[in-house]
Design an enzyme around this catalytic site. Structure first.
Site, PDB file in Angstrom:
ATOM      1  N   ASN A 191       0.863  -1.188   0.000  1.00 45.86           N
ATOM      2  CA  ASN A 191       0.000   0.000   0.000  1.00 45.86           C
ATOM      3  C   ASN A 191       0.893   1.229   0.000  1.00 45.86           C
ATOM      4  OD1 ASN A 191      -2.892  -1.027   0.306  1.00 45.86           O
ATOM      5  ND2 ASN A 191      -1.739  -2.226   1.821  1.00 45.86           N
ATOM      6  N   GLU A 192       1.163   1.690  -1.199  1.00 48.34           N
ATOM      7  CA  GLU A 192       2.088   2.803  -1.392  1.00 48.34           C
ATOM      8  C   GLU A 192       1.390   4.126  -1.071  1.00 48.34           C
ATOM      9  OE1 GLU A 192       5.028   2.130  -1.657  1.00 48.34           O
ATOM     10  OE2 GLU A 192       5.560   0.702  -3.213  1.00 48.34           O
ATOM     11  N   PRO A 193       2.163   5.233  -0.998  1.00 50.38           N
ATOM     12  CA  PRO A 193       1.561   6.531  -0.715  1.00 50.38           C
ATOM     13  C   PRO A 193       0.312   6.771  -1.564  1.00 50.38           C
ATOM     14  CG  PRO A 193       3.924   6.742  -0.798  1.00 50.38           C
ATOM     15  CD  PRO A 193       3.624   5.322  -1.159  1.00 50.38           C
ATOM     16  N   THR A 210      10.315   2.046  -3.795  1.00 52.28           N
ATOM     17  CA  THR A 210      10.175   0.615  -3.506  1.00 52.28           C
ATOM     18  C   THR A 210      10.888  -0.208  -4.568  1.00 52.28           C
ATOM     19  OG1 THR A 210       8.051   1.027  -2.463  1.00 52.28           O
ATOM     20  CG2 THR A 210       8.469  -1.234  -3.190  1.00 52.28           C
TER      21      THR A 210
END
Ligand code: F6R
Length: 401
Positions: A191-193, A210
Site C-alpha cells: 500500500n504505497e503513498p 520501492t
C-alpha cells in the site's frame, strides 16, 4: 535476550492496547535512560529491543502461544504473513520451535500480504518461493491452508481474483495475527503513498523508491515488476492483532514518522495508529530517531551523562544554528535542557566543557606543523575533508591531491 524498552505498554506482551503505562527497562551496552512520557508522542505502542534476533524471538513466541492456544481448543489460528528481509528471523525462530519444541502448524491457516505482478509462483523472485523456502516447507503447514496472492492471473481476471481473496479471508474467520514490515515509503503490504484507509486487495503500482530498494534482489531496477497485488489497508486493519517490525538504521526515519507523525494518506503505516492492538517492534537502530532515544531531554528529566551532554549540546547548536560557545540560557531553556545548565552552573560552563571535549577528540593536534603547508594524498575526493579537514583547518594550510 535483552529486555525490551517499551514505549506505551507495561510489558513485552502484545495486544494490551495503549492504556497501560510503561515499564522501562534497559540493559546491555547502550543504555537509554527511562523516559516515562515517551507515550505522549508515540501513537503506536512501540517496543524497542537491542537486536534483530530479540525482536524475532518476541514475535515468534507470541505467534507460538496463539497457535498453541488455538490448537488446545481445536481451532485454527489465522496468520497474516509478510515477506522481505525483516520477518525472516521470526520464521527462523518458528522453524526452530517446530523442530525443538514440538510447535505444530497443522492448525494454521495463512494469508500472505502481497505478490509482484506479473510473477510466476515458481520464479526465484516470487513471494511464493520466498514463503515456501523460508517457512512452509520446513514446518508441518498444510499446503491447502496456504494463501498467497498469485501474480500469474490474467489481467482481466485480477479484480475478481482479489475479491475472492478477501472472501477467503472472511471465510477463514478473519486474520488473528498479522505480521507487517514497513517500506521506506511507509508502505504496509504494497500500500504505497496514496492508498486509502478503505482500500482492499487489489492490483497496485509500485512506488519508484520501492522498486529501487528491490533492485539488488532483481539484479537491476529495470527487472523489478512495476505492479503488485496487495491486501488493502482496510484488510490489514481488520486483523485482530498486528505486529509491525522494522530493523536497521535505514528504517529509523520512517519508524519515527509512523509512530510519532500525523495520520496521513501519504504514509500508509500511520493508519496503524487507529488500530488498538498494533505493536511496533524495532531494534535499536530502527528506533534511533524516536524522540525518546534521539532527544530524550525533550520528554522528561534525564540523567546527564557526559555522552548525553555532548550529544544534546551538538543537537542544540544545530537546532538553533548557534555556535556552541554562543549558546545562551534561553537556548537551553527553550529546548528542555535547563537542568543541564543548573547542574553545570551556567550556560558558559556547559558550552566550554562540550567545546573542549570535542576539541580533545582531534588526535595529534599538538604535533601538527603550524603555519606550514601540508599536502594530503586522498584516495577519494571526500576523504581529505572527512579525515583531515577538522585537524588541519585550524592549524595549517592544506592542499589535497
Ligand atoms: C512484503 C511486504 C512489504 C515489506 C516491506 C519491507 O510482503 O508486504 O511491505 O514488508 O517492503 O521489506 P523489508 O523487510 O525487506 O525491508
Amino acid at each position: 535476550m535483552m529486555e525490551p524498552v517499551t514505549g506505551a505498554a507495561p510489558s513485552a506482551d502484545v495486544g494490551t492496547g495503549h492504556e497501560a503505562r510503561e515499564r522501562v527497562v534497559t540493559r546491555g551496552p547502550s543504555r537509554v535512560p527511562p523516559t516515562p512520557h515517551a507515550t505522549a508522542l508515540e501513537r503506536i505502542r512501540t517496543v524497542v529491543v537491542e537486536e534483530h534476533e530479540d525482536l524475532a524471538r518476541l514475535v515468534a513466541h507470541r505467534i507460538a502461544s496463539l497457535v498453541r492456544e488455538r490448537m488446545a481448543t481445536g481451532k485454527t489460528a489465522v496468520l497474516g504473513l509478510a515477506t522481505g528481509s525483516t520477518p525472516i528471523g521470526v520464521y527462523r525462530e518458528l522453524i526452530r520451535m517446530h523442530r525443538e519444541d514440538g510447535l505444530s502448524f497443522a492448525n494454521v491457516v495463512s494469508f500472505n500480504l502481497d505478490e509482484y505482478y506479473p510473477m510466476a509462483p515458481d520464479n526465484i523472485h516470487s513471494y511464493h518461493r520466498f514463503m515456501w523456502e523460508n517457512l512452509f516447507s520446513q514446518v508441518d503447514m498444510k499446503p491447502e491452508n496456504v494463501h498467497i496472492p498469485r501474480g500469474d492471473i490474467p489481467r482481466d481476471e485480477v479484480e475478481q481474483y482479489c475479491r475472492n481473496y478477501e472472501d477467503a479471508i472472511r471465510r477463514a474467520g478473519g486474520i488473528d495475527f498479522q505480521i507487517l514490515g514497513v517500506g521506506k515509503t511507509g508502505h504496509i503490504g504494497f500500500n504505497e503513498p496514496g492508498s486509502g484507509v478503505d482500500s482492499r486487495t487489489r492490483l497496485v503500482h509500485l512506488d519508484a523508491v520501492t522498486r529501487r530498494d528491490a533492485a539488488a534482489d532483481f539484479f537491476g531496477e529495470e527487472f523489478v515488476p512495476k505492479e503488485a497485488i496487495t491486501m488493502g489497508v482496510a484488510t490489514i486493519l481488520e486483523a485482530r492483532e498486528i505486529a509491525i517490525l522494522a530493523t536497521g538504521e535505514h528504517k529509523s526515519a520512517i519508524v519515527r514518522r509512523a509512530v510519532e507523525g500525523e495520520v496521513n494518506l501519504e504514509v500508509a503505516a500511520t493508519f496503524l495508529q487507529r488500530h488498538p492492538t498494533t505493536t511496533f517492534y524495532v531494534d535499536r537502530a530502527a528506533g534511533a530517531a524516536l524522540t525518546r532515544i534521539a532527544t530524550p531531554w525533550l520528554l522528561d528529566e534525564v540523567e546527564w551523562t557526559n555522552d548525553l551532554m555532548i550529544r544534546a549540546v551538538v543537537w542544540l547548536s544545530l537546532q538553533t544554528q548557534n555556535a556552541i560557545l554562543k549558546l545562551t540560557q534561553r537556548d537551553y531553556a527553550e529546548h528542555g535542557m535547563s537542568s543541564l545548565v543548573a547542574q553545570k552552573g551556567s550556560p558558559g560552563a556547559v558550552n566550554g566543557e562540550v567545546f573542549n571535549a570535542l576539541g580533545a577528540k582531534i588526535r595529534g593536534k599538538s604535533k601538527l606543523p603550524t603555519g606550514r603547508r601540508t599536502i594530503c594524498f586522498s584516495p577519494h575526493p571526500d576523504d581529505d575533508v572527512i579525515s583531515m579537514g577538522a585537524s588541519c583547518a585550524s592549524s595549517c594550510r592544506t592542499t589535497t591531491r
